[in-house]
Design a protein around this motif. Structure first.
Motif, PDB file in Angstrom:
ATOM      1  N   CYS A 107       0.872  -1.168   0.000  1.00 41.92           N
ATOM      2  CA  CYS A 107       0.000   0.000   0.000  1.00 41.92           C
ATOM      3  C   CYS A 107       0.916   1.227   0.000  1.00 41.92           C
ATOM      4  CB  CYS A 107      -0.908   0.003   1.236  1.00 41.92           C
ATOM      5  SG  CYS A 107       0.001   0.002   2.790  1.00 41.92           S
ATOM      6  N   ARG A 108       0.327   2.410  -0.045  1.00 43.79           N
ATOM      7  CA  ARG A 108       1.171   3.608   0.028  1.00 43.79           C
ATOM      8  C   ARG A 108       1.811   3.679   1.416  1.00 43.79           C
ATOM      9  NH1 ARG A 108      -2.205   8.275  -0.531  1.00 43.79           N
ATOM     10  NH2 ARG A 108      -2.492   8.087   1.702  1.00 43.79           N
TER      11      ARG A 108
ATOM     12  N   GLN B 250       4.718   3.842  -3.269  1.00 42.59           N
ATOM     13  CA  GLN B 250       3.456   3.263  -3.725  1.00 42.59           C
ATOM     14  C   GLN B 250       3.766   2.080  -4.622  1.00 42.59           C
ATOM     15  OE1 GLN B 250       0.147   6.053  -4.606  1.00 42.59           O
ATOM     16  NE2 GLN B 250       1.773   7.581  -4.725  1.00 42.59           N
TER      17      GLN B 250
END
Length: 111
Positions: free
Chosen positions: A13-14, A36
């Motif tokens: 995920c970011r 990201q």
């Protein structure tokens, strides 16, 4: 350092990582890495506005010593020269995602 981030061990995920260089002037103290999946790692000089997953508080000399392979993350943490706050996963994997300089693998000569 931005170009040497290994995103493989990071959560998919970011991830926002804020580096705080406490010995630098206020205008040069904070840097953010935005990681990201499937994208290049971004380096921000201004707060990108995302929640920070990991705060890395240190001084420029200590970070340079780690990146060049003169000192380890654990050694600097134990000495109080590197403080990691936030995601325990990112903190525990710091050495895996923060790839060292190409020069870190050469024998060190201490003056």
């Amino acid at each position: 350092i931005r170009r040497n981030i290994n995103t493989d061990p990071m959560p998919r995920c970011r991830n926002t990582i804020q580096f705080i260089f406490k010995d630098r002037p206020v205008s040069e103290r904070n840097y953010w890495l935005i990681v990201q999946p499937g994208k290049e790692v971004d380096l921000c000089l201004l707060d990108p506005g995302f929640d920070v997953d990991l705060y890395v508080s240190t001084d420029l000399k200590s970070m340079t010593e780690i990146w060049l392979g003169y000192a380890g993350v654990h050694q600097m943490s134990e000495a109080g020269r590197l403080i990691l706050t936030g995601s325990s996963k990112l903190a525990a994997d710091l050495r895996a995602w923060l790839k060292l300089s190409a020069f870190a693998h050469f024998a060190k000569k201490v003056a």
